[in-house]
Design a protein around this motif. Structure first.
Motif, short mmCIF file in Angstrom:
data_model
loop_
_atom_site.label_atom_id
_atom_site.label_comp_id
_atom_site.label_asym_id
_atom_site.label_seq_id
_atom_site.Cartn_x
_atom_site.Cartn_y
_atom_site.Cartn_z
N LEU A 140 -11.14 4.86 1.80
CA LEU A 140 -10.77 3.57 2.36
C LEU A 140 -9.26 3.36 2.32
CD1 LEU A 140 -11.71 0.91 3.62
CD2 LEU A 140 -11.91 -0.03 1.30
N GLN A 141 -8.59 3.78 1.24
CA GLN A 141 -7.14 3.61 1.13
C GLN A 141 -6.44 4.33 2.29
OE1 GLN A 141 -5.33 1.97 -1.30
NE2 GLN A 141 -3.25 2.77 -1.04
N LEU A 190 0.85 -1.19 0.00
CA LEU A 190 0.00 0.00 0.00
C LEU A 190 0.88 1.23 0.00
CD1 LEU A 190 -2.61 -0.98 2.76
CD2 LEU A 190 -2.76 -1.37 0.29
N GLU A 200 -11.87 -3.49 -2.97
CA GLU A 200 -12.40 -2.16 -3.30
C GLU A 200 -11.80 -1.64 -4.61
OE1 GLU A 200 -15.06 1.00 -2.19
OE2 GLU A 200 -14.68 -0.92 -1.18
N TRP A 201 -10.50 -1.84 -4.78
CA TRP A 201 -9.86 -1.42 -6.03
C TRP A 201 -10.43 -2.20 -7.23
CZ3 TRP A 201 -6.71 2.54 -7.29
CH2 TRP A 201 -6.05 3.22 -6.26
N ILE A 234 -9.19 -3.75 1.02
CA ILE A 234 -8.77 -2.66 0.12
C ILE A 234 -8.56 -3.19 -1.29
CG2 ILE A 234 -6.30 -2.84 0.67
CD1 ILE A 234 -8.33 0.35 -0.18
N VAL A 279 -7.18 2.43 5.58
CA VAL A 279 -6.48 1.16 5.67
C VAL A 279 -4.98 1.37 5.86
CG1 VAL A 279 -5.86 -0.93 4.38
CG2 VAL A 279 -8.23 -0.16 4.44
#
Length: 323
Positions: A166-167, A59, A197-198, A194, A170
């Motif tokens: 969210l990113q 991330l 979600e992407w 995550i 997270v």
């Protein structure tokens, strides 16, 4: 601020939060990736990297203060998905202008990103060994062939904002858990959340019909850049470049604007000044500013010093003394 939490085993999570004042240091600090940055807008560089390594997923949040071109590679075995935290008309990915609420994605064997000043990027990089079976479970078919390319894909403004929120959440939560290293199940849940979600923000259908045209324009720009840098001490005129790449001046200008958002002359000057800066920082004792400037085609030293200071916010002599 600078912090790094080292993994205790090769598979352990780790966290890096690093404030940088140097563009090359910033590029090198992104662990496991081979990147080079070129400064395109005036000012002194300031950056921040927030990077969290989870099992088979990285991330990232990256903040940069000036316009840059970032080139290089991540790894052949990974895929990247990225988005601007704030939309900008001056963002280009692999020769494609990035519209609002768009996702940049593709295989990690090539990265070419041109960013505006005061820019924040969010991204997730995932190993093929994790993405491939997840994709098959989600869509009941093999990993999409278009992920082998570098593409700009639309998503809705709602999905984009949810993904951004969210990113960031997270990143903070995973950082806290990685520091403690006592709840691997929670980390895997955050990772899966995550990543899903992407993937769910990607469009159902992807049209790649325009990609060959975009790739031809980018190849023309890359060839022109190679030619111009290959004659650094005696810079070619734009007409000479056009003749060697087999295009008109008008088309060359159009391709540079379409791929990088600037003109060939302006981009080449920035590229040569960046090359001088690197050479000054690596100069051996006895090598002079004039030696380096002339090698890169700058013969009028007063004008060169003025241009250098305008771009980097310091004189060439300041850079030389810092090495």
């Amino acid at each position: 601020m600078s912090s790094f939490h080292q993994a205790t085993t090769p598979d352990s999570p780790w966290v890096q939060v690093l404030d940088t004042q140097d563009m090359d240091q910033h590029a090198l600090a992104q662990q496991g990736w081979a990147l080079q940055y070129e400064q395109l807008s005036p000012g002194q560089f300031k950056g921040r990297i927030h990077q969290v390594q989870l099992p088979e997923v990285t991330l990232l949040r990256e903040d940069t203060s000036i316009a840059l071109r970032q080139r290089g590679r991540l790894d052949d075995s990974v895929y990247g998905f990225a988005m601007a935290l704030q939309d900008s008309p001056d963002l280009f990915f692999n020769g494609q202008r990035v519209p609002a609420h768009a996702i940049m994605c593709g295989k990690g064997d090539e990265v070419d990103l041109t960013t505006p000043p005061h820019f924040t990027l969010i991204a997730v990089v995932v190993n093929r060994s994790l993405l491939n079976p997840l994709w098959e479970r989600m869509y009941q078919k093999p990993l999409a062939h278009w992920l082998e390319k570098q593409l700009v894909l639309p998503t809705t403004d709602i999905k984009a904002q949810n993904l951004r929120d969210l990113q960031l959440t997270v990143l903070d939560q995973a950082s806290a858990l990685a520091y403690r290293q006592h709840d691997p199940q929670a980390l895997r849940q955050l990772r899966d959340e995550i990543l899903m979600e992407w993937l769910e923000a990607l469009p159902a259908q992807v049209d790649t019909s325009e990609l060959p045209t975009l790739e031809r324009r980018k190849k023309l720009v890359d060839r022109a850049c190679e030619l111009m840098l290959g004659h650094a001490d005696e810079p070619l005129s734009i007409l000479e470049v056009c003749s060697r790449v087999g295009t008109s001046r008008r088309k060359l200008n159009y391709c540079f604007q379409d791929v990088l958002g600037t003109t060939p002359i302006k981009y080449l000057r920035s590229l040569r000044l960046n090359s001088v800066r690197r050479a000054l920082r690596q100069a051996a004792p006895g090598v002079t500013i004039q030696d380096i400037a002339s090698h890169w085609g700058f013969w009028h030293l007063s004008q060169f010093a003025q241009d250098y200071r305008q771009l980097f916010g310091e004189l060439p002599s300041d850079t030389l003394h810092k090495r």
